[in-house]
Design an enzyme around this catalytic site. Structure first.
Site, short mmCIF file in Angstrom:
data_model
loop_
_atom_site.label_atom_id
_atom_site.label_comp_id
_atom_site.label_asym_id
_atom_site.label_seq_id
_atom_site.Cartn_x
_atom_site.Cartn_y
_atom_site.Cartn_z
N ASP A 104 -7.76 5.29 -1.21
CA ASP A 104 -7.33 4.08 -0.52
C ASP A 104 -6.57 3.15 -1.47
OD1 ASP A 104 -7.06 1.84 1.00
OD2 ASP A 104 -9.07 1.98 1.88
N CYS A 140 0.80 -1.23 0.00
CA CYS A 140 0.00 0.00 0.00
C CYS A 140 0.84 1.28 0.00
CB CYS A 140 -1.01 -0.01 1.15
SG CYS A 140 -0.27 -0.26 2.77
N HIS A 178 -5.67 0.20 -0.96
CA HIS A 178 -5.93 -1.21 -0.69
C HIS A 178 -6.99 -1.82 -1.60
CE1 HIS A 178 -4.40 0.64 3.03
NE2 HIS A 178 -3.64 -0.46 3.06
#
Lengths: 563, 425
Positions: A520, A396, A522
């Site tokens: 994000d 990430c 992820h």
């Protein structure tokens, strides 16, 4: 009937922000009694570069003068409107053609996007002739008369329509509908039913148009009324061998009929050719490559498109004077690049391979009563599992770093591709931060490493902000506001747990409430904007988003000043 | 799948005058290949030296191939020589007569030789007619693998319905010769400019009858629309209306590093003028196919006339590295009796269509009764326009009409110099 005068928000902003008296021209679209003012050009003393009237989309033209001063003493030009902005009170006054004060309406970007659609005209024309200034000029003269003739035709690919001089050939049943109606009737079948289109218009609608030349003639036309001849001329001569890449923009009212499009497109082409001729002659004179590339820019401070032609032989560095003049004429921030090649407009609606651009545009807004500040310009969304690599669970921070690097690339600050995982790992080994076994491993990195890599590979330094718990993020409002206002770069945040990218902040100084615009990394799915936005992979998050029992480090990339 | 071929029965006239002796007659099958059927509209008898021939083996292959070459130049786009027809007392297809085998493969080679002529299929038809007892046998011969299989050749008493598409194209092409091309021949220059035109044509979209259609719609759809609109009102005659194709060209460049700079050129060749294209198609032909046929027609016509022009020049005329205007023959459309698709003939400057009558009769094996029906639509150029001030030579193919302006100019200068020398010495 009264004149209806509309002025774009961005023009007004620039006039009211002026820190010293100035005068100049206003550009806009005039239709019957209505004028929509969209752009401006400040008079810059001693500026030897070309004016900017050619760089606007057709049919934007010079239609008014303006003055920013303490008292309105400026005489107006006959037949033009005049806008006066009081430098002290920031009050705006508009005078019509008869010098009578008249009312005006302010229009937003969104209003302009829904009222006018952009036609992007593309094509190419061979430019082959004897290598001399006069023959080149003659060739352009011929080209212009050719373009003005009936043999020019256009194909609006998105509308399945050919626009010819005397008629429109269209796949739709009835020709007498507006462009918008036609577009909607054609796109209805393809649209997935569960997605309603009642969204706010956040970007320009761009329709692609191809430039075509009619090769056939009517049976009776007198031109070239003979069978083909071959004329052989074996004189040795120097020739130029290039072509003009056409890529120009026109604005057309979305409720216009197709029959009105021809003239506008023809005019756009003529304007473009004049602009091109000037550049080509300059290249010819300097004896450099004759390749000239068109670029479209849409700086948000301008609120309109600009089309610029950059000779391929000149680097961004070589063009700095030209850009500075443009910033001055358009009264734009002179600390931020807007017209480097990398700043070019990217139409996110076009299917492209690779990461999505600016997925935060169009996310659901929150009502915090504060001021929103977010990232300036384009970036790419990097997340898990892209380019066939399974980095789920450890990549990430790498992805967030890539998003940051893409921002610097797309703003034109750095001239290098976004670093790959391998490059990032190798860099950390090279600077002896990691052992050589780190290359090819699945070890995660944190904000310190992000900071090192940005510095080493991109030459960008970061300011580091530290919070000891997620709760403490609520106190970082003013600092983050300041960052987005003055730097505008995306922020990487990491710490005890996960890494994220902060794209913006909404801070209410009175209540102290704060929301963060989060991207994000992820996300493991495909490049599907709808999912990304609706499932919150990109969206506004409250302070509770951050873990109370974890510390966080933020990398705030510092942006070089200059254009 | 068995190949399906349909011909209107007026082509049967080919067999009526077939000789009764053992030598047999050979002809060319002319028609159009469709998606599921081929349509034959003419059988053209190939010339033969009648006197000394007695058996089928004596057929002069060269005569047939030359005939095929000439005919293929005259065919409208979309029409091809599909194979050969043989009228012979014996069945030449079982087993396939070696002469027929060699004829078919060489025919395929001949048709393929000039790539501008379009696409010769690798499967050639052989139609064998046995006069007694009036029997037709049709087979398809695959040149590449030598297989032979039965084909279904049917005659219909109905006339085949052809749809006509017209297009008049302006050519205005300028080709700059590279430095190295200085030594090349005229033929090579012409080949280069034709290739340039062909590339251009690949980027042309044809719009037929001012209607927007998808590429897979067929020609019939152009005539259907009006029926539904006004209820029962239908204009039957409308079906025969020729459709006009509009050619729209989209310029496209592959960027090459040699571009965008000043370079030396050893001259230029310009091709300018109007070319008339007219093709005939069957009802199920799609818009995409029509567009291919038109392109084929235009390229074939341009290439044919240039080839004829170069063939007509003398050695010296070809090799002369001088500035001149070449006037290749123009296209004239001619009708054969009772046949709808027209053929093209090429007339050199000064020639009229009537002069061609006898040669046409020989080529097609017909007798024209009365006047030859022809359309001379392209027209001859008014050469005076091209001579205003430039010193150029016009090279016409008829040797009588040769204007050598520069040569005359030179002669005049020599004469003047001679006079001066004569006067002052």
């Amino acid at each position: 009937m009264d004149n209806k005068i509309k002025i774009s928000e961005t023009v007004i902003q620039r006039l009211t922000y002026a820190d010293r008296p100035c005068t100049g021209r206003l550009y806009g679209i005039s239709e019957e009694n209505n004028v929509v003012i969209l752009g401006l050009q400040q008079n810059v003393p001693n500026d030897k570069t070309q004016g900017i009237s050619n760089v606007f989309p057709t049919p934007i033209q010079y239609c008014a003068t303006f003055a920013v001063d303490i008292i309105n003493t400026h005489s107006k030009v006959d037949g033009k409107l005049h806008v006066f902005c009081n430098q002290d009170t920031k009050k705006l006054m508009v005078f019509d053609k008869k010098s009578k004060e008249s009312s005006f309406v302010i229009v937003s970007d969104g209003d302009i996007f829904s009222k006018y659609w952009i036609l992007q005209l593309k094509g190419s024309i061979p430019l082959i002739c004897e290598a001399s200034k006069t023959t080149i000029q003659e060739m352009f003269q011929d080209l212009r008369s050719h373009v003005s003739s009936e043999s020019t035709a256009f194909k609006i690919t998105d509308l399945c329509t050919y626009v010819l001089h005397s008629n429109v050939i269209c796949g739709a049943e009835e020709g007498n509908i507006t462009i918008k109606q036609l577009f909607e009737s054609l796109s209805e079948d393809q649209k997935e039913p569960n997605r309603k289109k009642k969204e706010k218009v956040t970007s320009a609608t761009v329709l692609l148009v191809e430039f075509l030349q009619k090769m056939s003639v009517g049976g009776t036309e007198a031109s070239a009324n003979h069978a083909p001849l071959c004329i052989l001329d074996k004189r040795i001569k120097k020739i130029i061998n290039t072509y003009c890449q056409i890529d120009t923009l026109a604005m057309i009212s979305s409720d216009a009929h197709l029959s009105n499009v021809y003239r506008t497109l023809q005019e756009a082409l003529l304007r473009y050719l004049s602009q091109y001729e000037e550049k080509l002659l300059a290249c010819f004179k300097e004896n450099t490559s004759l390749k000239i590339d068109p670029y479209h820019f849409y700086p948000s401070e301008c609120g309109h498109f600009l089309t610029l032609l950059y000779p391929a032989a000149k680097s961004d560095e070589d063009l700095v004077t030209e850009r500075l003049s443009l910033h001055q004429q358009c009264m734009l921030n002179e600390n931020v690049p807007m017209f480097r090649r990398a700043n070019k407009f990217i139409n996110n609606k076009n299917k492209r391979n690779g990461p999505l651009i600016n997925p935060h545009i169009g996310v659901k807004v929150i009502d915090n009563g504060g001021n929103t500040y977010s990232v300036r310009g384009n970036y790419e969304y990097y997340h898990y599992c892209q380019n066939g690599m399974d980095d789920s669970g450890w990549g990430c921070a790498y992805r967030s770093l890539q998003t940051l690097a893409s921002w610097f690339k797309l703003q034109g600050y750095v001239d290098r591709e976004v670093p790959t995982f391998h490059e990032i790992q190798k860099c950390l080994v090279d600077i002896k931060d990691k052992p050589s076994s780190f290359i090819g491993s699945k070890q995660w990195i944190g904000s310190t490493e992000v900071n090192f890599v940005l510095d080493t590979l991109l030459g960008i330094t970061c300011k580091i902000l530290y919070v000891s718990s997620g709760e403490e993020m609520s106190q970082k409002g003013p600092e983050l506001v300041d960052h987005f206002k003055n730097q505008g770069s995306p922020i990487m945040i990491g710490g005890g747990v996960l890494a994220h990218t902060i794209l913006g902040v909404d801070y209410n100084p009175e209540t102290g409430n704060i929301y963060f615009l989060i991207l994000d990394p992820h996300y493991t799915g495909s490049e599907d904007l709808h999912t990304i936005q609706s499932k919150g992979w990109c969206g506004w998050k409250p302070v509770s988003f951050w873990k109370k029992d974890s510390y966080y480090n933020m990398c705030l990339p510092q942006v070089p000043r200059g254009i | 799948m068995v190949r399906n071929i349909l011909a209107s029965d007026n082509v049967l006239s080919f067999f009526i005058c077939a000789p009764k002796d053992g030598s047999g007659v050979v002809g060319l099958i002319i028609g159009q290949c469709g998606a599921d059927r081929d349509y034959v509209f003419y059988l053209a008898r190939s010339p033969a030296k009648r006197d000394k021939r007695s058996s089928f083996d004596d057929i002069e292959e060269d005569l047939v191939l030359d005939h095929a070459k000439q005919i293929s130049r005259m065919l409208p786009g979309g029409m091809n020589i599909l194979g050969i027809v043989v009228s012979h007392p014996e069945d030449v297809t079982s087993p396939l007569h070696p002469k027929v085998k060699s004829l078919l493969s060489n025919l395929c080679k001949t048709l393929d030789y000039n790539r501008f002529y379009g696409n010769a299929k690798k499967e050639m038809i052989i139609l064998s007619f046995i006069p007694k007892p009036q029997k037709y046998i049709c087979k398809e011969y695959n040149i590449s693998n030598g297989t032979l299989q039965l084909a279904d050749f049917k005659f219909t008493s109905k006339k085949l319905k052809w749809y006509r598409i017209d297009c008049a194209l302006l050519i205005d092409e300028l080709y700059y010769l590279d430095k190295e091309e200085n030594k090349s021949s005229l033929e090579e220059h012409i080949k280069a400019i034709l290739e340039q035109i062909q590339k251009k044509l690949n980027n042309v979209e044809f719009i037929i009858d001012n209607q927007y259609k998808n590429k897979d719609e067929c020609i019939e759809s152009y005539f259907k629309k009006k029926i539904s609109k006004r209820g029962s009102k239908k204009d039957d005659a409308d079906d025969d209306r020729p459709l006009t194709a509009l050619a729209l060209f989209k310029q496209d460049f592959p960027s090459s590093p040699s571009m965008h700079q000043v370079k030396e050129s050893s001259g230029s060749l310009k091709m300018t003028g109007k070319i008339i294209s007219r093709i005939w198609v069957q009802s199920k032909t799609t818009v995409a196919e029509i567009s291919e046929f038109l392109k084929q027609d235009i390229m074939c016509s341009l290439a044919s006339r240039c080839e004829m022009h170069v063939d007509s020049l003398t050695e010296e005329e070809i090799s002369e590295g001088i500035n001149c205007i070449h006037e290749p023959p123009r296209r004239v459309l001619i009708s054969l009796p009772d046949i709808e698709p027209m053929f093209s003939d090429y007339l050199f400057p000064g020639e009229g269509p009537l002069g061609a009558k006898t040669s046409l009769e020989e080529l097609f094996g017909v007798k024209f009764e009365g006047k030859l029906i022809s359309e001379d639509l392209e027209g001859e150029a008014d050469m005076s326009k091209f001579y205003d001030s430039k010193v150029v030579i016009k090279l016409e193919s008829t040797s009588s009409g040769k204007f050598m302006y520069s040569a005359i100019g030179l002669a005049v200068i020599i004469l003047l110099v001679a006079l001066l020398i004569h006067t002052y010495l």
